[in-house]
Write a protein that holds these residues in place. Structure first.
Motif, PDB file in Angstrom:
ATOM      1  N   ARG A 204       0.833  -1.195   0.000  1.00 31.70           N
ATOM      2  CA  ARG A 204       0.000   0.000   0.000  1.00 31.70           C
ATOM      3  C   ARG A 204       0.871   1.250   0.000  1.00 31.70           C
ATOM      4  O   ARG A 204       1.896   1.291   0.671  1.00 31.70           O
ATOM      5  CB  ARG A 204      -0.936   0.007   1.214  1.00 31.70           C
ATOM      6  N   ILE A 205       0.431   2.247  -0.766  1.00 28.58           N
ATOM      7  CA  ILE A 205       1.219   3.468  -0.942  1.00 28.58           C
ATOM      8  C   ILE A 205       0.323   4.678  -0.690  1.00 28.58           C
ATOM      9  O   ILE A 205      -0.673   4.876  -1.409  1.00 28.58           O
ATOM     10  CB  ILE A 205       1.806   3.549  -2.368  1.00 28.58           C
ATOM     11  N   ILE A 296      -2.586  -4.807  -6.253  1.00 27.34           N
ATOM     12  CA  ILE A 296      -3.418  -6.008  -6.181  1.00 27.34           C
ATOM     13  C   ILE A 296      -2.673  -7.211  -6.728  1.00 27.34           C
ATOM     14  O   ILE A 296      -2.760  -8.324  -6.193  1.00 27.34           O
ATOM     15  CB  ILE A 296      -4.727  -5.799  -6.963  1.00 27.34           C
ATOM     16  N   ASP A 297      -1.912  -7.007  -7.806  1.00 29.74           N
ATOM     17  CA  ASP A 297      -1.219  -8.117  -8.463  1.00 29.74           C
ATOM     18  C   ASP A 297      -0.082  -7.553  -9.306  1.00 29.74           C
ATOM     19  O   ASP A 297      -0.066  -6.356  -9.645  1.00 29.74           O
ATOM     20  CB  ASP A 297      -2.196  -8.887  -9.348  1.00 29.74           C
ATOM     21  N   LEU A 312      -3.449  -2.215  -9.985  1.00 29.47           N
ATOM     22  CA  LEU A 312      -3.492  -1.246  -8.901  1.00 29.47           C
ATOM     23  C   LEU A 312      -4.928  -0.885  -8.542  1.00 29.47           C
ATOM     24  O   LEU A 312      -5.776  -0.731  -9.431  1.00 29.47           O
ATOM     25  CB  LEU A 312      -2.745   0.023  -9.302  1.00 29.47           C
ATOM     26  N   ARG A 313      -5.172  -0.755  -7.271  1.00 30.34           N
ATOM     27  CA  ARG A 313      -6.420  -0.160  -6.793  1.00 30.34           C
ATOM     28  C   ARG A 313      -6.110   1.267  -6.359  1.00 30.34           C
ATOM     29  O   ARG A 313      -5.314   1.490  -5.448  1.00 30.34           O
ATOM     30  CB  ARG A 313      -7.013  -0.933  -5.624  1.00 30.34           C
ATOM     31  N   LEU A 314      -6.703   2.231  -7.021  1.00 33.69           N
ATOM     32  CA  LEU A 314      -6.507   3.639  -6.705  1.00 33.69           C
ATOM     33  C   LEU A 314      -7.743   4.132  -5.960  1.00 33.69           C
ATOM     34  O   LEU A 314      -8.856   4.097  -6.501  1.00 33.69           O
ATOM     35  CB  LEU A 314      -6.297   4.435  -7.994  1.00 33.69           C
ATOM     36  N   ASP A 343      -9.812   0.375 -10.256  1.00 32.48           N
ATOM     37  CA  ASP A 343      -8.967  -0.807 -10.428  1.00 32.48           C
ATOM     38  C   ASP A 343      -8.420  -0.796 -11.857  1.00 32.48           C
ATOM     39  O   ASP A 343      -9.203  -0.860 -12.816  1.00 32.48           O
ATOM     40  CB  ASP A 343      -9.821  -2.045 -10.140  1.00 32.48           C
ATOM     41  N   TYR A 344      -7.084  -0.721 -12.022  1.00 34.77           N
ATOM     42  CA  TYR A 344      -6.528  -0.620 -13.367  1.00 34.77           C
ATOM     43  C   TYR A 344      -5.177  -1.329 -13.446  1.00 34.77           C
ATOM     44  O   TYR A 344      -4.541  -1.617 -12.436  1.00 34.77           O
ATOM     45  CB  TYR A 344      -6.391   0.845 -13.778  1.00 34.77           C
TER      46      TYR A 344
END
Length: 350
Positions: A204-205, A296-297, A312-314, A343-344
């Motif tokens: 997480r960022i 996420i992956d 990524l989940r933003l 989610d991208y």
């Protein structure tokens, strides 16, 4: 017979309907400068002709989200002029790079309809595709939007809700990114020393920074995209609506959060796909947007040894810093002030 366009209401749509949208839009250097002025994105590939050419691009492509907004804007007069709110996205793929001088147009197909229980509105599902003037597909995606009915209580068609993919397969990514000379990636100029191998699933960022939205920002942005949805422009009517003020275009939130994500994801230069997206709550002028991301992956792309993909989940919030990573509980109830769940897949040099 009226010569003006009142826009489509829920009753005007039917599954299988194909709409060719007006008007083609030629992207200019001015659009790029304007987009940068509004959001301040700093990704080096889109910011520097020299950086992009050194990697293998013919020139700097425009920001992927600028492509998205222009294509989206083409669809608004036909799909969401009478919208209550845009609700979400899925199954989006960026299929070719776009450069200043390219002309974009859009076509949409209605793939689902569902009346809401109040009998006053319904949800319309469309798949929209953006094209260059030579027929090259640059983007396709599904979105669903809540649209007013012309006559509340009027009969509605049987509901059709499309089955949408949870995510885009990694091997379907990368069409909009040419083969790059990854050894030519200059970390100092890119603004980040971290590459694909430095990120792990579950990380997480907190992107730390916040950006306050001004009325002029979102007004100029939606005009730039020729997005004519009434909820964004007309304070006279929206002052009498459920919020009492204009609603900020959801794509504006996505671009703000994406620009903020540079602090922590500076090497994630290209959005390759949109897996899912949801506008959780409205945003208004005067609110400050913060953002955080979760990995996420991670995935390698078949046939590519130059870039890898991060899923990524933003998450964006309003008036709430993200040091504690606000999201949703086990029941799917979002934390207070969360406004975006996006989610991208992003590409990053290996």
């Amino acid at each position: 017979m009226t010569k003006t366009n009142p826009g489509n209401f829920f009753e005007d749509f039917y599954v299988g309907q194909v709409i060719r949208h007006a008007t083609p839009r030629t992207v200019t250097e001015g659009d790029v400068a304007h987009y940068t002025a509004i959001y301040g994105p700093r990704f080096a590939v889109q910011s520097s002709e020299a950086f992009a050419r050194k990697l293998g691009y013919p020139r700097a492509p425009i920001d992927d989200l600028l492509t998205f907004h222009i294509v989206f804007g083409k669809t608004v007069p036909d799909i969401s002029l009478n919208a209550v709110a845009n609700l979400g996205y899925a199954g989006g793929r960026f299929l070719a790079p776009v450069y200043p001088g390219d002309t974009l147009s859009a076509v949409s197909e209605v793939i689902g309809l569902k009346e809401n229980s109040n009998g006053k509105t319904g949800v319309v599902y469309v798949r929209s595709t953006g094209y260059k003037s030579d027929g090259t597909e640059v983007l396709d995606y599904v979105r669903w939007v809540m649209v007013n009915k012309r006559e509340p209580g009027s009969p509605a068609p049987a509901p059709v809700v499309p089955t949408l993919p949870e995510s885009i397969d990694p091997d379907a990514l990368g069409d909009a990114c040419p083969m790059l000379s990854a050894h030519a990636w200059d970390a100092a100029l890119a603004g980040s020393r971290f590459r694909f191998a430095d990120y792990v699933a579950g990380e997480r960022i907190d992107h730390v920074d916040g950006m306050t939205v001004e009325e002029t920002d979102h007004m100029l942005a939606t005009r730039l995209y020729q997005n004519t949805a009434k909820v964004h422009f007309n304070q006279h009517t929206e002052g009498q609506g459920r919020f009492g003020r204009r609603l900020i275009y959801g794509g504006h939130v996505i671009s703000l959060a994406r620009a903020l994500s540079f602090n922590g994801l500076g090497s994630a230069f290209h959005i390759a796909a949109i897996n899912a997206g949801r506008h959780v709550a409205p945003l208004f002028a005067g609110d400050t947007v913060y953002a955080w991301s979760e990995v996420i992956d991670t995935a390698r792309i078949e046939g590519r040894n130059d870039v890898g993909a991060l899923r990524l989940r933003l998450v964006a919030t309003k008036n709430r810093p993200c040091a504690d990573f606000p999201y949703a509980d086990d029941n799917g109830v979002y934390a207070e002030n969360v406004i975006l769940d996006f989610d991208y897949w992003a590409l990053m040099p290996v």
